[in-house]
Write a protein that holds these residues in place. Structure first.
Motif, PDB file in Angstrom:
ATOM      1  N   ALA A 113       0.829  -1.214   0.000  1.00  0.00           N
ATOM      2  CA  ALA A 113       0.000   0.000   0.000  1.00  0.00           C
ATOM      3  C   ALA A 113       0.859   1.257   0.000  1.00  0.00           C
ATOM      4  O   ALA A 113       0.540   2.244  -0.675  1.00  0.00           O
ATOM      5  CB  ALA A 113      -0.934  -0.012   1.214  1.00  0.00           C
ATOM      6  N   ARG A 117       0.529   3.987  -2.967  1.00  0.00           N
ATOM      7  CA  ARG A 117      -0.028   5.302  -2.661  1.00  0.00           C
ATOM      8  C   ARG A 117       1.032   6.405  -2.657  1.00  0.00           C
ATOM      9  O   ARG A 117       0.766   7.523  -3.103  1.00  0.00           O
ATOM     10  CB  ARG A 117      -0.741   5.261  -1.304  1.00  0.00           C
ATOM     11  CG  ARG A 117      -1.950   4.350  -1.295  1.00  0.00           C
ATOM     12  CD  ARG A 117      -2.642   4.348   0.059  1.00  0.00           C
ATOM     13  NE  ARG A 117      -3.784   3.449   0.075  1.00  0.00           N
ATOM     14  CZ  ARG A 117      -5.000   3.765  -0.346  1.00  0.00           C
ATOM     15  NH1 ARG A 117      -5.234   4.978  -0.814  1.00  0.00           N
ATOM     16  NH2 ARG A 117      -5.977   2.889  -0.302  1.00  0.00           N
ATOM     17  N   LYS A 120       3.273   5.660  -6.243  1.00  0.00           N
ATOM     18  CA  LYS A 120       2.414   5.471  -7.419  1.00  0.00           C
ATOM     19  C   LYS A 120       2.863   4.296  -8.279  1.00  0.00           C
ATOM     20  O   LYS A 120       2.758   4.324  -9.503  1.00  0.00           O
ATOM     21  CB  LYS A 120       2.368   6.749  -8.275  1.00  0.00           C
ATOM     22  CG  LYS A 120       2.011   8.011  -7.507  1.00  0.00           C
ATOM     23  CD  LYS A 120       0.675   7.905  -6.799  1.00  0.00           C
ATOM     24  CE  LYS A 120       0.330   9.179  -6.037  1.00  0.00           C
ATOM     25  NZ  LYS A 120      -0.933   9.061  -5.261  1.00  0.00           N
ATOM     26  N   ARG A 123       0.111  -2.008  -9.045  1.00  0.00           N
ATOM     27  CA  ARG A 123      -0.135  -2.974  -7.974  1.00  0.00           C
ATOM     28  C   ARG A 123       0.703  -4.256  -8.098  1.00  0.00           C
ATOM     29  O   ARG A 123       1.251  -4.719  -7.086  1.00  0.00           O
ATOM     30  CB  ARG A 123      -1.627  -3.324  -7.923  1.00  0.00           C
ATOM     31  CG  ARG A 123      -2.023  -4.117  -6.679  1.00  0.00           C
ATOM     32  CD  ARG A 123      -3.538  -4.149  -6.531  1.00  0.00           C
ATOM     33  NE  ARG A 123      -4.074  -2.801  -6.356  1.00  0.00           N
ATOM     34  CZ  ARG A 123      -4.132  -2.164  -5.205  1.00  0.00           C
ATOM     35  NH1 ARG A 123      -3.645  -2.737  -4.115  1.00  0.00           N
ATOM     36  NH2 ARG A 123      -4.657  -0.955  -5.126  1.00  0.00           N
TER      37      ARG A 123
END
Length: 313
Positions: A113, A117, A120, A123
């Motif tokens: 995460a 976040r 950037k 995933r």
């Protein structure tokens, strides 16, 4: 971050004599660290010396033959720490393993995460970079998954390097004696040779079947069984323990051969931040394990630390 051309990690291995030069340089670092009484000094000193040697452009990566030999010797040495009394603690293992799995899941989710976040990252790249340990497996699936392979590789390398430098210091501060040569008598040479041959055979089978840390795991289990039942009564010779730690330290340090420092500087803060968060989470679960199981914090912290099996063992 663009894909590299042909990574040195996939190039043919360097000549054995050049690998031995790197191991020798690592050995000097290990001796210096051990003399300075650094926790796990033979290994952490070898790692640091090799990383510095790599910056000069003279170090080479440690090949498969030396790595397997180091894993074999280290596995037999680690297995010799098992005694018949060790089996009395087996009742605590299910609880400890459950806590470790919970720790791994939370570490991976939280670290991924942060990378998504804050930096950037996409995933797949963030998740594979956040998974603790199993670097060889992670790298094998990184490409087909569409992840950014250099980012994954650099993050995994930084994690192992930081852990092998920081975790022994933290554990030693709690009173856990690390990588000591021990006071138990040394196993007879014929017994040690038997453990090397048997452990090597099992470890090689596990290695060829692509089991993570197969050589280390196989030789460790073989040695542990014979020490647990009392057939092997002592420990591995000092020279074996030291040489195994030396080569493992050189192996980890040699990952910095041809390291892309510019790529690291671009995402370094987020990478290091995700690793630090993972260490804090593992430390929290280690504290919980200490409270629940009544074991020393240094022991549980080593067990839960977010590093690969070979490096952390």
């Amino acid at each position: 971050m663009s894909e590299p051309n042909k990574s040195r990690a996939f190039a043919p291995e360097d000549p054995l004599w050049r690998q031995m030069v790197t191991v020798a340089a690592a050995g000097l670092g290990g001796l210096a660290a051990a003399y300075a009484q650094v926790p796990a000094g033979y290994m952490s000193g070898a790692m640091a010396a090799t990383a510095l040697f790599a910056m000069t452009g003279q170090a080479v990566q440690i090949g498969v033959l030396l790595r397997l030999a180091a894993m074999l010797i280290s596995g037999v040495s680690i297995g010799s720490a098992v005694t018949p009394e060790t089996l009395h603690n087996i009742i605590t293992y299910p609880v400890s393993i459950t806590m470790m799995l919970s720790s791994v899941i939370l570490m991976t989710v939280t670290s991924a995460a942060i990378l998504v976040r804050v930096s950037k990252w996409d995933r797949p790249t963030a998740v594979l970079a956040a998974v603790p340990g199993a670097m060889s497996y992670i790298m094998s699936v990184a490409g087909p998954s569409g992840a950014n392979v250099p980012r994954v590789a650099i993050t995994q390398m930084i994690r192992v390097f930081l852990l092998m430098g920081i975790v022994p210091l933290i554990a030693a501060e709690t009173g856990v004696h690390l990588a000591g040569l021990g006071t138990r008598p040394v196993d007879p040479i014929l017994v040690f040779a038997f453990l090397i041959l048997g452990g090597g055979a099992i470890g090689y089978v596990m290695h060829t079947r692509r089991i993570g840390g197969g050589m280390l795991l196989g030789s460790m289990l073989f040695s542990a069984v014979f020490h647990a039942i009392g057939i092997a009564p002592g420990r591995a010779p000092d020279w074996a323990m030291i040489s195994g730690q030396d080569v493992i330290g050189a192996w980890v340090g040699s990952r910095f051969v041809g390291f892309d420092w510019r790529a690291f500087m671009q995402s370094g803060p987020a990478m290091i931040g995700s690793v630090v968060i993972a260490i804090l989470i593992s430390g929290s679960f280690a504290a919980l394990g200490t409270y629940t199981l009544g074991m020393p914090f240094g022991v549980t912290f080593l067990a839960y630390a977010p590093g690969g099996f070979e490096a952390m063992t």
